[in-house]
Design a protein around this motif. Structure first.
Motif, PDB file in Angstrom:
ATOM      1  N   SER A 174       8.039  -2.005   7.112  1.00  0.00           N
ATOM      2  CA  SER A 174       6.741  -2.274   6.474  1.00  0.00           C
ATOM      3  C   SER A 174       5.596  -1.739   7.317  1.00  0.00           C
ATOM      4  O   SER A 174       4.623  -1.183   6.791  1.00  0.00           O
ATOM      5  CB  SER A 174       6.564  -3.779   6.248  1.00  0.00           C
ATOM      6  N   ILE A 175       5.686  -1.905   8.639  1.00  0.00           N
ATOM      7  CA  ILE A 175       4.628  -1.414   9.524  1.00  0.00           C
ATOM      8  C   ILE A 175       4.503   0.099   9.427  1.00  0.00           C
ATOM      9  O   ILE A 175       3.398   0.656   9.356  1.00  0.00           O
ATOM     10  CB  ILE A 175       4.897  -1.864  10.971  1.00  0.00           C
ATOM     11  N   VAL A 176       5.650   0.775   9.423  1.00  0.00           N
ATOM     12  CA  VAL A 176       5.623   2.244   9.321  1.00  0.00           C
ATOM     13  C   VAL A 176       4.984   2.674   8.004  1.00  0.00           C
ATOM     14  O   VAL A 176       4.126   3.578   7.964  1.00  0.00           O
ATOM     15  CB  VAL A 176       7.054   2.807   9.451  1.00  0.00           C
ATOM     16  N   ILE A 177       5.372   2.022   6.915  1.00  0.00           N
ATOM     17  CA  ILE A 177       4.804   2.366   5.609  1.00  0.00           C
ATOM     18  C   ILE A 177       3.306   2.099   5.578  1.00  0.00           C
ATOM     19  O   ILE A 177       2.511   2.893   5.057  1.00  0.00           O
ATOM     20  CB  ILE A 177       5.528   1.579   4.494  1.00  0.00           C
ATOM     21  N   LEU A 178       2.887   0.974   6.183  1.00  0.00           N
ATOM     22  CA  LEU A 178       1.459   0.630   6.200  1.00  0.00           C
ATOM     23  C   LEU A 178       0.648   1.649   6.986  1.00  0.00           C
ATOM     24  O   LEU A 178      -0.462   2.018   6.594  1.00  0.00           O
ATOM     25  CB  LEU A 178       1.273  -0.775   6.794  1.00  0.00           C
ATOM     26  N   VAL A 179       1.181   2.092   8.109  1.00  0.00           N
ATOM     27  CA  VAL A 179       0.478   3.094   8.918  1.00  0.00           C
ATOM     28  C   VAL A 179       0.310   4.392   8.131  1.00  0.00           C
ATOM     29  O   VAL A 179      -0.778   4.992   8.105  1.00  0.00           O
ATOM     30  CB  VAL A 179       1.234   3.342  10.238  1.00  0.00           C
ATOM     31  N   ILE A 180       1.361   4.818   7.456  1.00  0.00           N
ATOM     32  CA  ILE A 180       1.290   6.065   6.668  1.00  0.00           C
ATOM     33  C   ILE A 180       0.279   5.922   5.539  1.00  0.00           C
ATOM     34  O   ILE A 180      -0.565   6.803   5.305  1.00  0.00           O
ATOM     35  CB  ILE A 180       2.689   6.427   6.126  1.00  0.00           C
ATOM     36  N   LEU A 181       0.329   4.790   4.824  1.00  0.00           N
ATOM     37  CA  LEU A 181      -0.608   4.568   3.727  1.00  0.00           C
ATOM     38  C   LEU A 181      -2.048   4.502   4.221  1.00  0.00           C
ATOM     39  O   LEU A 181      -2.972   4.996   3.565  1.00  0.00           O
ATOM     40  CB  LEU A 181      -0.253   3.269   2.987  1.00  0.00           C
ATOM     41  N   MET A 192      -3.338   6.020   6.854  1.00  0.00           N
ATOM     42  CA  MET A 192      -3.805   7.362   7.199  1.00  0.00           C
ATOM     43  C   MET A 192      -4.146   8.164   5.940  1.00  0.00           C
ATOM     44  O   MET A 192      -5.165   8.863   5.889  1.00  0.00           O
ATOM     45  CB  MET A 192      -2.723   8.079   8.011  1.00  0.00           C
ATOM     46  N   ILE A 193      -3.292   8.031   4.919  1.00  0.00           N
ATOM     47  CA  ILE A 193      -3.572   8.740   3.668  1.00  0.00           C
ATOM     48  C   ILE A 193      -4.849   8.213   3.023  1.00  0.00           C
ATOM     49  O   ILE A 193      -5.702   8.973   2.544  1.00  0.00           O
ATOM     50  CB  ILE A 193      -2.375   8.598   2.709  1.00  0.00           C
ATOM     51  N   SER A 194      -5.010   6.865   3.008  1.00  0.00           N
ATOM     52  CA  SER A 194      -6.198   6.278   2.382  1.00  0.00           C
ATOM     53  C   SER A 194      -7.465   6.642   3.134  1.00  0.00           C
ATOM     54  O   SER A 194      -8.521   6.861   2.532  1.00  0.00           O
ATOM     55  CB  SER A 194      -6.049   4.754   2.317  1.00  0.00           C
ATOM     56  N   LEU A 195      -7.394   6.734   4.464  1.00  0.00           N
ATOM     57  CA  LEU A 195      -8.565   7.103   5.253  1.00  0.00           C
ATOM     58  C   LEU A 195      -8.997   8.530   4.927  1.00  0.00           C
ATOM     59  O   LEU A 195     -10.196   8.809   4.731  1.00  0.00           O
ATOM     60  CB  LEU A 195      -8.255   6.964   6.746  1.00  0.00           C
ATOM     61  N   GLU A 196      -8.031   9.426   4.856  1.00  0.00           N
ATOM     62  CA  GLU A 196      -8.356  10.815   4.540  1.00  0.00           C
ATOM     63  C   GLU A 196      -8.945  10.918   3.123  1.00  0.00           C
ATOM     64  O   GLU A 196      -9.933  11.632   2.899  1.00  0.00           O
ATOM     65  CB  GLU A 196      -7.076  11.659   4.637  1.00  0.00           C
ATOM     66  N   PHE A 197      -8.362  10.196   2.202  1.00  0.00           N
ATOM     67  CA  PHE A 197      -8.850  10.219   0.824  1.00  0.00           C
ATOM     68  C   PHE A 197     -10.262   9.647   0.731  1.00  0.00           C
ATOM     69  O   PHE A 197     -11.136  10.226   0.070  1.00  0.00           O
ATOM     70  CB  PHE A 197      -7.888   9.416  -0.063  1.00  0.00           C
ATOM     71  N   SER A 198     -10.492   8.500   1.391  1.00  0.00           N
ATOM     72  CA  SER A 198     -11.814   7.863   1.315  1.00  0.00           C
ATOM     73  C   SER A 198     -12.880   8.702   2.002  1.00  0.00           C
ATOM     74  O   SER A 198     -14.033   8.747   1.564  1.00  0.00           O
ATOM     75  CB  SER A 198     -11.757   6.465   1.940  1.00  0.00           C
ATOM     76  N   GLU A 199     -12.511   9.410   3.093  1.00  0.00           N
ATOM     77  CA  GLU A 199     -13.475  10.274   3.774  1.00  0.00           C
ATOM     78  C   GLU A 199     -13.913  11.412   2.856  1.00  0.00           C
ATOM     79  O   GLU A 199     -15.106  11.722   2.749  1.00  0.00           O
ATOM     80  CB  GLU A 199     -12.833  10.854   5.050  1.00  0.00           C
ATOM     81  N   LYS A 200     -12.943  12.015   2.165  1.00  0.00           N
ATOM     82  CA  LYS A 200     -13.241  13.198   1.366  1.00  0.00           C
ATOM     83  C   LYS A 200     -13.947  12.862   0.062  1.00  0.00           C
ATOM     84  O   LYS A 200     -14.908  13.549  -0.335  1.00  0.00           O
ATOM     85  CB  LYS A 200     -11.933  13.947   1.080  1.00  0.00           C
ATOM     86  N   TYR A 201     -13.488  11.814  -0.598  1.00  0.00           N
ATOM     87  CA  TYR A 201     -13.981  11.554  -1.945  1.00  0.00           C
ATOM     88  C   TYR A 201     -14.952  10.378  -2.046  1.00  0.00           C
ATOM     89  O   TYR A 201     -15.455  10.100  -3.133  1.00  0.00           O
ATOM     90  CB  TYR A 201     -12.802  11.295  -2.891  1.00  0.00           C
ATOM     91  N   LEU A 202     -15.184   9.673  -0.939  1.00  0.00           N
ATOM     92  CA  LEU A 202     -16.060   8.502  -1.026  1.00  0.00           C
ATOM     93  C   LEU A 202     -17.091   8.464   0.085  1.00  0.00           C
ATOM     94  O   LEU A 202     -18.296   8.459  -0.169  1.00  0.00           O
ATOM     95  CB  LEU A 202     -15.210   7.220  -1.010  1.00  0.00           C
ATOM     96  N   THR A 203     -16.642   8.467   1.340  1.00  0.00           N
ATOM     97  CA  THR A 203     -17.577   8.272   2.450  1.00  0.00           C
ATOM     98  C   THR A 203     -18.555   9.427   2.581  1.00  0.00           C
ATOM     99  O   THR A 203     -19.771   9.211   2.715  1.00  0.00           O
ATOM    100  CB  THR A 203     -16.793   8.104   3.764  1.00  0.00           C
TER     101      THR A 203
END
Length: 576
Positions: free
Chosen positions: A223-230, A232-243
């Motif tokens: 679960s920790i590994v999956i959370l870390v991957i998610l 990182m993906i969400s941060l990149e997505f939020s930076e590009k399309y939101l922040t």
């Protein structure tokens, strides 16, 4: 000096989104894991119980019921109880051992003990024991390795077996001792009549529990590994399309706001956000909003230029309105033969309330008070017309009700704005003291009798002026005596509210007048106005306030003349 507020620490929006997503995923994972693990644990426990019940059931088949019955015969015999008591007192278990050998029970007990000890290998149980029951309770019958003085020992409580009849309903249960988990179950032996004997078996769960713990840690790690991957993906997505788009919008809005403060805006800011979603819609909305602000700013500048001129005009209008209402208040030394005082306070720069008093001829004086249905400039203009019409018709020598009829008819002809006005008029004959009155929808006047008491005069209200041209009004005549007083007022007095939105009301007005102790018209008006101000506190005045008081001659110069009169004579003199 005002303390400066400390700047708050800023937090990145992308970090907040990442944290929110992380918490959401963790929460969802915990819920799913909890439900899954709960079902898994229940399944495992059910499996443990089934294995434990099977072990006790198989053990019951391998243990001789005949030998168990013989041991029951031993522990329930009086001789054994006596020797057991002697061994306990002497603290010598060998007395029991010798007695068992002597009476032929030793061989049976050893055979039973060996059979139970063999269960560890044949059934993979960790421990086993035999209990015997009767109506008096549960007793230890046999357990590999126990001392002789424990044979036949009374057991106060055996978990799962609350009383003798429920032995066959005993359910498996799990317990923890010496850092080890066990599952225990019971099963009755056959061929033990007339005794009830049951066997208990313990199987260890340590290996199974350890497997469950390893499984739990593995799930957590995955679960920790999956959370870390998610994350990182969400941060990149939020930076590009939101922040980043939001940062552009914020910077453009800040620049526009700073330029707006300096009044140096030449054109709206375009953040240039093209995300093809709601953020682009927000970008367009902000751009058009800034264009609208620029247009409104230009319009506001124009309004502000006109506002100064309008304020000046309203100030002049207020002075004109004040000027048309008399501000010289006669005493009984004047030709009025009355003491008069009035007060008018509009809720806005100008208002719709008015008062007036004037001599019609050498022996008649008129008193008027009115309240227009609106406020502000329209009400002030309508009030001016109404006041002039009433004075014009009164000066022609018309009676009070005829004045209202004539003024009402003329107002209806001129009333394109469909406004109306309430009016009370009184015409006093200063020689006879007869006060002729008429009421066009106005508040009831208050009179003071010669005995010093005030009360409302409940006259019939006619229709307000300016509504219907053919309206008629009723005339009343009141005999005024020297010292009698009159107070008329607008509804802004009784409708004045405190901070709790509660009205001043007619009862408080009458109490204020009664408790004023006023000897002059001015004292009476100012006392009432003071009580209204104290009642209202910091509440805003929302309606015009107008008061007019009249005392026929001076009451306090004639009081000595009436000291010898009875109360009935004073009431008769008042004429009200």
């Amino acid at each position: 000096m005002e303390k400066r507020e400390e700047p708050r620490k800023r937090t990145s929006l992308s970090r907040r989104i990442q944290n929110l997503l992380l918490l959401s995923v963790i929460g969802a994972a915990m819920i799913v894991y909890s439900i899954t693990y709960s079902f898994h644990v229940q399944s495992m426990i059910s499996e443990y119980f089934s294995s434990s019940e099977k072990a006790s059931h198989d053990a019951a088949k391998l243990i001789s019921g005949k030998d168990a019955s013989k041991l029951c015969e031993m522990i329930f015999s009086k001789e054994y109880r006596d020797i057991a008591d002697q061994a306990s007192d002497a603290q010598n278990p060998e007395l029991i051992h010798s007695w068992m050998i002597e009476h032929g029970y030793e061989e049976t007990y050893r055979r039973m003990e060996e059979a139970m000890d063999s269960l560890k290998n044949t059934l993979d149980v960790d421990d086993s024991f035999l209990f015997a029951c009767d109506e008096s309770g549960v007793y230890m019958l046999c357990q590999p390795g126990i001392a002789y003085d424990d044979i036949g020992l009374y057991l106060e409580e055996v978990r799962g077996i609350e009383n003798y009849p429920n032995i066959r309903k005993a359910k498996p249960w799990i317990f923890y001792v010496f850092q080890t988990f066990y599952c225990r179950s019971y099963y009755p032996l056959e061929n033990t009549d007339p005794y009830m004997v049951f066997i208990g078996t313990d199987i260890t769960l340590t290996d199974s529990v350890n497997r469950e713990i390893r499984f739990l840690f593995l799930i957590i790690l995955i679960s920790i590994v999956i959370l870390v991957i998610l994350s990182m993906i969400s941060l990149e997505f939020s930076e590009k399309y939101l922040t980043v788009p939001l940062s552009k919008l914020t910077e453009a809005s800040d620049r526009f706001a700073k330029q707006h403060e300096k009044s140096s805006i030449s054109k709206p800011e375009d953040p240039d956000v093209h995300t093809n979603d709601e953020l682009e819609d927000l970008n367009n909305s902000i751009y058009y909003l800034e264009k609208s602000v620029l247009a409104q700013q230009k319009e506001l500048e124009k309004i502000n230029r006109n506002k100064g001129r309008l304020d000046a005009e309203l100030t002049i209008a207020r002075e004109i309105q004040k000027g048309v209402m008399p501000d010289h208040f006669p005493q009984d030394t004047d030709r009025y033969i009355t003491d008069i005082y009035a007060l008018n306070e509009p809720a806005r720069e100008v208002g719709g309330d008015f008062y007036d008093f004037f001599m019609i001829d050498d022996t008649h004086v008129a008193f008027v008070i009115g309240d227009v249905s609106d406020k502000g400039v329209p009400a002030a203009l309508f009030m001016m017309v109404c006041k002039l019409l009433i004075e014009e018709y009164a000066q022609k020598g018309l009676e009070a009700h005829e004045v209202l009829m004539a003024a009402n008819k003329r107002l209806c002809e001129l009333n394109r704005a469909e406004m109306f006005v309430t009016v009370w008029i009184g015409i006093l004959d200063t020689e006879t003291g007869i006060l002729e009155t008429a009421n066009g929808g106005h508040e009831n006047p208050i009179f003071r009798l010669r005995n010093g008491k005030y009360k409302y005069f409940d006259d019939v209200h006619g229709l307000v002026l300016g509504a219907l041209p053919e309206t008629s009004y009723q005339k009343y005549e009141i005999q005024m005596k020297p010292g009698d007083a009159l107070l008329v007022y607008s509804d802004g007095v009784t409708d004045a509210m405190d901070e709790k939105k509660e009205r001043f009301e007619e009862t408080r007005l009458l109490a204020s007048v009664q408790n004023s102790g006023a000897k002059t018209a001015k004292q009476l008006v100012l006392a009432v106005r003071k009580d209204i101000a104290e009642y209202s506190g910091d509440a805003e005045q929302f309606d015009d306030i107008t008061l007019l008081a009249m005392i026929y001659r001076n009451a306090f110069e004639t009081e000595e003349e009436d000291e010898g009169k009875t109360a009935a004579e004073k009431e008769e003199d008042s004429g009200v």
